[in-house]
Design an enzyme around this catalytic site. Structure first.
Site, PDB file in Angstrom:
ATOM      1  NE  ARG A 231      -4.212  -1.261   0.146  1.00 18.41           N
ATOM      2  CZ  ARG A 231      -4.157  -2.735  -0.529  1.00 18.41           C
ATOM      3  NH1 ARG A 231      -3.203  -2.979  -1.168  1.00 18.41           N
ATOM      4  NH2 ARG A 231      -5.437  -3.406  -0.399  1.00 18.41           N
ATOM      5  CD  GLU A 260      -2.743   3.525  -5.590  1.00 15.54           C
ATOM      6  OE1 GLU A 260      -3.930   3.026  -5.325  1.00 15.54           O
ATOM      7  OE2 GLU A 260      -1.623   3.161  -5.454  1.00 15.54           O
ATOM      8  CG  HIS A 279      -2.499  -0.740  -6.419  1.00 14.62           C
ATOM      9  ND1 HIS A 279      -2.868  -0.039  -5.106  1.00 14.62           N
ATOM     10  CD2 HIS A 279      -2.290  -1.762  -5.822  1.00 14.62           C
ATOM     11  CE1 HIS A 279      -2.904  -0.880  -3.986  1.00 14.62           C
ATOM     12  NE2 HIS A 279      -2.441  -1.868  -4.520  1.00 14.62           N
TER      13      HIS A 279
END
Length: 319
Positions: A231, A260, A279
């Protein structure tokens, strides 16, 4: 009347089929903003969540909701306090994306070792410099340091040892047993101090957010790389930028950053020694199919009187 499962975002066909074959009514939502989900959630019994942020407002607006299945390993996009208050069980697709994320971690290590972003940036204008002037290294014989030895961390270690003959150190205060090829260290600092690649495999929690910062980068070798497929929030991004600009570390492979979608002004995006991706660790066809089925299984287990496999730790007491 069949139980209703809300999908704010679509899942793969395998998940739909699993639910429909067992008699559930699957509801495709109108979108994944808070307003969209609130509009759809009033009559749902269960929900499968991908990237949508599940707020207290959403949970308060879903009086029938009993279980929320997170389509992935992390659950930092779910307000767990509100879930507890509303007696909503939260599960994850534990292990479903482990292969895909582990493969990507190895990819980032290879990409960094060959300085691929810099090579591609210069290869057309100065072929010889790209070929000979940019220093590149091998993975074989190097030390990989893991922070966290869950499903993904163990797989990364396995691929690094058996595929590249690397040495693996790891710090994990919760590890009960690890394969013999992983050397657990008692002091977290040793992972940062000794490793050529530090790979992060920890959730974003109160005690891990910004847990990798100035102090850790100061411990790392100047030739070492940071790999983050966990993360973005676990890394102090400002500290990482300072370390890269000061050349305290050699570079980074980042599958995730703090904001993000990307803020286009983020300096990390322009650095030649940093690879940033949106991601994509669990975004393979195979991992998405496994996650879809895992979420459907959790929902069916719950409503069939069985305990779902991967309940988030914070909510296990009322499972």
């Amino acid at each position: 009347m069949s139980l209703k499962v809300l999908l704010p975002q679509p899942i793969l066909p395998e998940g739909y089929a699993y639910l429909r074959e067992r008699g559930y009514e699957v509801m495709d939502g109108r979108g994944f903003t808070e307003a969209d989900i609130i509009a759809d959630a009033a009559d749902c019994d269960a929900m499968i969540v991908r990237t949508a942020k599940i707020t207290a407002n959403i949970l308060d607006a879903a009086p029938k909701l009993k279980i929320l299945a997170r389509h992935g390993a992390g659950y930092d996009n779910v307000d767990l306090e509100a879930a507890r208050r509303n007696r909503v069980l939260v599960t994850t697709a534990g292990g479903a994306n482990a292969i895909s994320v582990a493969e990507l971690a190895i990819f980032y290590m290879l990409y960094c070792s060959r300085r691929f972003k810099a090579v591609m940036a210069h290869c057309r204008e100065d072929y010889r410099y790209a070929k000979m002037g940019i220093q590149k290294t091998e993975l074989e014989g190097k030390t990989l340091g893991l922070i966290g030895t869950g499903n993904i961390g163990k797989l990364v270690a396995k691929k690094a040892v058996w595929g590249f003959d690397m040495k693996v150190l790891a710090y994990d205060p919760f590890a009960r047993e690890v394969p013999a090829y992983i050397q657990l260290v008692e002091e977290r600092d040793e992972v940062f101090r000794q490793s050529d690649y530090v790979s992060l495999h920890i959730p974003a929690a109160k005690d891990t957010i910004h847990s990798v910062g100035d102090r850790e980068f100061a411990l790392m070798k100047e030739t070492a790389f940071l790999i983050n497929t966990a993360r973005g929030a676990v890394v102090d991004e400002a500290a990482l930028i300072r370390a890269l600009e000061a050349k305290k570390i050699a570079g980074a492979g980042l599958d995730t950053v703090e904001q993000e979608p990307f803020d286009e002004s983020n300096p990390l995006l322009a650095m030649e020694n940093v690879l940033v991706a949106p991601h994509i660790g669990g975004a393979t066809r195979e991992a998405s199919a496994r996650s879809s089925v895992a979420c459907a299984e959790a929902i069916d287990d719950f409503f069939s009187g069985r305990t779902p496999k991967f309940i988030v730790p914070e909510l296990r007491d009322f499972a």
